[in-house]
Scaffold this motif. Structure first.
Motif, mmCIF file in Angstrom:
data_model
loop_
_atom_site.group_PDB
_atom_site.id
_atom_site.type_symbol
_atom_site.label_atom_id
_atom_site.label_comp_id
_atom_site.label_asym_id
_atom_site.label_seq_id
_atom_site.Cartn_x
_atom_site.Cartn_y
_atom_site.Cartn_z
ATOM 1 N N GLY A 12 0.800 -1.293 -0.039
ATOM 2 C CA GLY A 12 0.047 -0.131 -0.039
ATOM 3 C C GLY A 12 0.982 1.190 -0.145
ATOM 4 N N ASN A 13 0.029 2.348 -0.417
ATOM 5 C CA ASN A 13 0.890 3.837 -0.138
ATOM 6 C C ASN A 13 1.294 3.826 1.269
ATOM 7 N N PRO A 14 2.401 4.644 1.446
ATOM 8 C CA PRO A 14 2.735 5.137 2.670
ATOM 9 C C PRO A 14 1.530 5.782 3.517
ATOM 10 N N ASN A 15 1.309 5.666 4.699
ATOM 11 C CA ASN A 15 0.296 6.130 5.499
ATOM 12 C C ASN A 15 -1.191 5.769 5.007
ATOM 13 N N SER A 16 -1.283 4.548 4.490
ATOM 14 C CA SER A 16 -2.556 4.263 4.008
ATOM 15 C C SER A 16 -2.958 3.270 5.292
ATOM 16 N N GLY A 17 -2.404 3.057 6.230
ATOM 17 C CA GLY A 17 -2.593 2.254 7.473
ATOM 18 C C GLY A 17 -2.075 0.596 7.451
ATOM 19 N N LYS A 18 -1.302 0.606 6.625
ATOM 20 C CA LYS A 18 -0.404 -0.673 6.678
ATOM 21 C C LYS A 18 -0.164 -1.500 7.947
ATOM 22 N N THR A 19 0.530 -0.464 8.476
ATOM 23 C CA THR A 19 1.401 -0.937 9.626
ATOM 24 C C THR A 19 0.017 -1.203 10.849
ATOM 25 N N THR A 20 -1.072 -0.297 10.901
ATOM 26 C CA THR A 20 -1.796 -0.520 11.794
ATOM 27 C C THR A 20 -2.611 -1.710 11.509
ATOM 28 N N ILE A 21 -2.856 -1.936 10.346
ATOM 29 C CA ILE A 21 -3.556 -3.356 9.788
ATOM 30 C C ILE A 21 -2.743 -4.591 10.064
ATOM 31 N N VAL A 117 -10.192 -1.379 1.390
ATOM 32 C CA VAL A 117 -10.228 -0.027 1.463
ATOM 33 C C VAL A 117 -10.439 0.541 3.095
ATOM 34 N N ASN A 118 -9.394 1.128 3.232
ATOM 35 C CA ASN A 118 -9.058 1.561 4.796
ATOM 36 C C ASN A 118 -9.457 3.010 4.923
ATOM 37 N N MET A 119 -9.429 3.432 6.267
ATOM 38 C CA MET A 119 -9.818 4.827 6.699
ATOM 39 C C MET A 119 -11.349 4.927 6.206
ATOM 40 N N ALA A 120 -12.069 3.995 6.100
ATOM 41 C CA ALA A 120 -13.417 4.192 5.733
ATOM 42 C C ALA A 120 -14.377 5.011 6.513
ATOM 43 N N ASP A 121 -13.830 5.248 7.878
ATOM 44 C CA ASP A 121 -14.604 6.119 8.797
ATOM 45 C C ASP A 121 -14.452 7.461 8.054
ATOM 46 N N MET A 122 -13.105 7.906 7.821
ATOM 47 C CA MET A 122 -12.679 9.421 7.259
ATOM 48 C C MET A 122 -13.599 9.499 6.034
ATOM 49 N N ALA A 123 -13.459 8.608 4.983
ATOM 50 C CA ALA A 123 -14.015 8.852 3.749
ATOM 51 C C ALA A 123 -15.397 8.976 4.045
ATOM 52 N N THR A 146 -12.380 -1.396 5.621
ATOM 53 C CA THR A 146 -11.797 -1.548 6.809
ATOM 54 C C THR A 146 -11.586 -0.340 7.641
ATOM 55 N N ILE A 147 -11.592 -0.041 8.809
ATOM 56 C CA ILE A 147 -10.968 0.954 9.813
ATOM 57 C C ILE A 147 -10.079 0.497 10.491
ATOM 58 N N GLY A 148 -8.911 0.602 10.177
ATOM 59 C CA GLY A 148 -7.526 0.123 10.941
ATOM 60 C C GLY A 148 -7.511 0.439 12.413
ATOM 61 N N THR A 149 -7.988 1.780 12.742
ATOM 62 C CA THR A 149 -7.697 2.193 14.015
ATOM 63 C C THR A 149 -8.783 1.497 14.983
ATOM 64 N N LEU A 515 -5.759 12.905 13.622
ATOM 65 C CA LEU A 515 -5.228 12.851 14.709
ATOM 66 C C LEU A 515 -4.388 11.242 15.014
ATOM 67 N N PRO A 516 -3.062 11.286 14.837
ATOM 68 C CA PRO A 516 -2.603 9.988 15.165
ATOM 69 C C PRO A 516 -2.775 9.371 16.542
ATOM 70 N N THR A 517 -2.692 8.038 16.296
ATOM 71 C CA THR A 517 -2.899 7.227 17.752
ATOM 72 C C THR A 517 -1.410 7.272 18.537
ATOM 73 N N LEU A 523 5.612 3.940 18.261
ATOM 74 C CA LEU A 523 6.191 2.972 17.323
ATOM 75 C C LEU A 523 7.177 3.598 16.441
ATOM 76 N N HIS A 524 6.721 4.548 15.564
ATOM 77 C CA HIS A 524 7.874 5.370 14.467
ATOM 78 C C HIS A 524 8.817 5.842 15.198
ATOM 79 N N MET A 525 8.518 6.469 16.280
ATOM 80 C CA MET A 525 9.614 7.271 17.063
ATOM 81 C C MET A 525 10.653 6.037 17.706
#
Ligand code: GDP
Ligand code: MG
Length: 710
Positions: A12-21, A117-123, A146-149, A515-517, A523-525
């Motif tokens: 997936g693209n960066p920031n698509s929620g791959k790591t979350t899923i 199709v992630n981030m469905a909540d925001m879409a 899907t909604i990863g968060t 708003l990032p979790t 994790l990124h840090m």
């Protein structure tokens, strides 16, 4: 029960929620490593679902599968060579058109896939409605919302995964149909390939693929890649038995397409994919354009404003640095104190002698010097991870793009340079996000000029010793500023003479604000900090030991007598001799052999410069050096003035030199790893030393002419 084994890869693209899923799927069962040869991180996890034991690979985030960046090459090689049973493509539902571009490329690889199709909540909050069954039909693959968060849709995703695995790849006639001219060329090229064999990637029966011992691609995909003039694929085809004629034919085809369509075949192919995506999304997605402008658009009005954009960005950065250093300072002191105690404890428990000196001065001192910067680096990475997570970093790159373009770089180059203020090692790694190899290399070469955390103790000490408190802040700021200006100038120079070529146009996606979790940020840090610790830690340890040896030996003079003072010992040590040897080169910029020796020690790590000068100017009161800054500063200033005749002017030149010359060994090692060879790390050493000398020469001689007190 024996479970059936299954391997799936997340793309997936960066920031698509791959790591979350990925985290939703695998929970704590994770393993992080590196791909062989390149420093792209490899993450794997496992889970059990129904009768299956599923291995999940989290591929690097990419916008496409071209050969522009190492991340892309890794992602595609895993799919082609490791042959996962299935690919789960995660797309950002708020940005479907852009995200589906990768999907279309994956589809051409003829591999079973499921679209999430992630981030469905925001879409949905934006008023977007998706007809999932229709989208699935149009794209020819199962689609899951899907909604990863919130961990929504995970089970459905797994059910679809199992479903596809059991059914196998269902080939539909849904594929991107390119312009007639392009399709003709694809057929022509496929005609050149040997008899299709069915043993390619996990494919449905009857799928065509070609394979030789080391190349194993679907024929249509290979033909398209050749029309795109993909450098990696061309390299591989060259080694195939029928490679020569195939490449010749591909070149003819590209020529032909350009002649007929009036545009490059690459562009014609990109157009074809987007046209297909637009068609599919127009049918399956409806947008209830809510009257109000979306929140993201409103925020962007301010943050991307032509006038306000840059000041807001600079303000944000200023705040970040303020926070980093004010919050970090007390923790730094604790760590310093901790290492002091450790050193004392080890010192008290070891007999005097070489071993004690090695452990206390060489190892604990050296590694401690690196760990001390951890709080600053952690905080800086925390801040950057937060800004990245909210989507602001992409905007910062956008805002800076105009400035960066003037020096021939991409707006994205600014992010690694920013990280360079913390530590150059992760900064060099962060250049991986740059797709254009020349942009990437130039960014890597100039990032060391950004004043990293390790230079700070040098500045603090010298500024404290030689400048009045009222001007201290300005002096410090001037050094950071000179670093940035030199980096921009050198980028322009390299881009003009060394690596000429157009810089990439700005095609970066601007993700919606969110708003990032806390988990994601931490994790990124931690990922970045760990890289810093691991890479810098090991190399610094080794370098500290080497430096310690250079300063400790020989321990007796040529007659076998011990030296009468530690100062004399240092002067006679290998390091001291090197300092003497380079003195003639340094005297035109106002340095003596002692400074030369200290600078040489700084090759291992900048923070060692200070410690070495302490030894050289024989600060007796070493306790004071470690404990109370004010006392140190005074002692150091007195000693330095007395023994070296330093003035504020020479001190400033010394700081300038430390700013510019050779990044530390860890940085050199990382540049070598990232560029796969010694050429560029050696070049970096060469040009920075030369630049440091030239800049200092001009300033010093200019100062002498103007009658500065030197
Ligand atoms: P990656 O770069 O693809 O690995 O993306 P991450 O998993 O790091 O996610 C990027 C950001 O999007 C994080 O701040 C996540 O918390 C957030 N995120 C992920 N999935 C969703 C979702 O379904 N809805 C919302 N609102 N945010 C999400
Ligand atoms: Mg990720």
């Amino acid at each position: 029960m024996d479970r059936k084994k299954l391997t799936i890869a997340l793309t997936g693209n960066p920031n698509s929620g791959k790591t979350t899923i990925f985290n939703n799927l695998t929970g704590a069962c994770q393993h992080v490593g590196n791909y062989p040869g390149v420093t792209v991180e490899r993450k794997e996890g496992r889970l059990k679902f129904k009768d299956y034991e599923i291995k999940v690979i989290d591929l690097p985030g990419t916008y496409s599968l071209t050969a522009y960046s190492p991340d892309e090459v890794v992602a595609r090689n895993v799919i082609i060579e490791e042959k996962p049973n299935l690919v789960v493509n995660i797309v950002d539902g708020t940005n479907l058109e852009r995200n589906l571009y990768l999907t279309m490329q994956l589809k051409e690889l003829d591999i079973p896939m499921v679209l999430a199709v992630n981030m469905a909540d925001m879409a949905e909050a934006n008023g977007q409605r998706i007809d999932y069954p229709l989208l699935a039909e149009l794209l020819g693959m199962p689609v899951v919302r899907t909604i990863g968060t919130r961990n929504e849709g995970t089970d459905e995703l797994l059910t679809k995964v199992i479903d596809v695995t059991e059914k196998g790849l269902v080939r539909t006639n849904k594929q991107v149909n390119y312009a007639v001219e392009v399709e003709d060329a694809i057929s022509r090229l496929k005609g050149f390939l040997p008899e299709a064999k069915g043993n390619g990637i996990q494919m449905a029966a009857g799928a065509e693929s070609i394979s030789t011992s080391d190349i194993n691609y679907p024929a249509r995909w290979l033909a398209i890649k050749l029309l795109e003039a993909d450098s990696e694929i061309i390299k591989k085809v060259k080694t195939m038995p029928y490679g020569g004629p195939l490449l010749k034919e591909a070149a003819l085809c590209r020529e032909d397409i350009r002649g007929k369509l009036g545009e490059d075949s690459e562009l014609a192919i990109v157009d074809g994919r987007y046209a297909y995506i637009r068609g599919a999304t127009r049918e399956a997605i409806s947008i209830n354009k809510i009257d109000r402008v979306s929140l993201t658009e409103k925020i962007d009005c301010v943050l991307l404003n032509r006038v306000l954009g840059i000041p807001i960005f600079l303000g944000t950065m200023w705040l970040l640095f303020q926070l980093t250093f004010t919050l970090g300072a007390p923790i730094m002191e604790w760590i310093e104190a901790g290492f002091g105690v450790l050193g004392e404890w080890v010192g008290a428990n070891l007999n005097d002698g070489l071993l004690k000196s090695l452990v206390v001065d060489g190892m604990i001192g050296g590694v401690g010097g690196v760990i001390v910067f951890m709080p600053n680096i952690l905080l800086l990475f925390l801040g950057i991870a937060f800004l990245e997570g909210t989507g602001y970093m992409a905007r910062a790159a956008f805002v800076m793009d105009e400035v960066m373009h003037k020096v021939g770089l991409h707006g994205k180059s600014f992010v690694p340079m920013l990280i360079g203020f913390g530590c150059t090692v992760p900064a060099v790694m962060a250049t991986r996000t740059l797709e254009n190899p020349k942009d990437r290399l130039v960014t890597m070469l100039v990032t060391p000029l950004m004043s990293c955390g390790a230079r700070l103790p040098i500045y603090t000490l010298l500024i404290g010793a030689f400048f009045a408190p009222q001007v201290a802040g300005n002096i410090l700021f001037s050094l950071y500023l000179i670093g940035i200006i030199l980096a921009l100038i050198m980028a322009k120079v390299f881009r003009t003479w060394l690596l000429p070529g157009e810089s990439e146009p700005f095609v970066m996606e601007l993700p919606s604000y969110r708003l990032p979790t806390i988990k994601a940020i931490l994790l990124h840090m931690w990922e970045r900090t760990w890289l810093y610790l691991k890479k810098a830690g090991t190399i610094i340890l080794a370098a500290s030991i080497v430096m310690w040896a250079l300063f400790t030996f020989p321990m007796v003079d040529q007659y076998g007598n011990e030296f009468s003072s530690s100062e004399q010992q240092v002067e006679q040590s290998y390091a001291g001799r090197i300092g003497h040897a380079i003195e003639p080169v340094l005297s035109p910029i106002g340095f003596d052999w002692k400074t030369g020796t200290a600078l040489m020690a700084g090759l291992a790590a900048k923070e060692i410069v200070v410690a070495t000068m302490g030894t050289l100017y024989s600060i007796e009161d070493e306790e004071a050096l470690e404990e109370k800054e004010t006392a140190t500063v005074k002692t150091f200033a007195e000693r330095a003035r007395e023994q070296s005749g330093y003035t504020p002017f020479t001190a400033y030149i010394l700081m300038l030199f430390c700013l510019i010359y050779v990044p530390c060994l860890a940085t050199i090692a990382v540049i070598k790893r990232e560029t796969n060879g010694w050429k560029w790390p050696l070049f970096t050493i060469g040009y920075t030393v030369l630049l440091a000398w030239v800049v200092c020469f001009i300033v010093y001689q200019g100062g002498v002419l103007l009658g500065f007190q030197v």
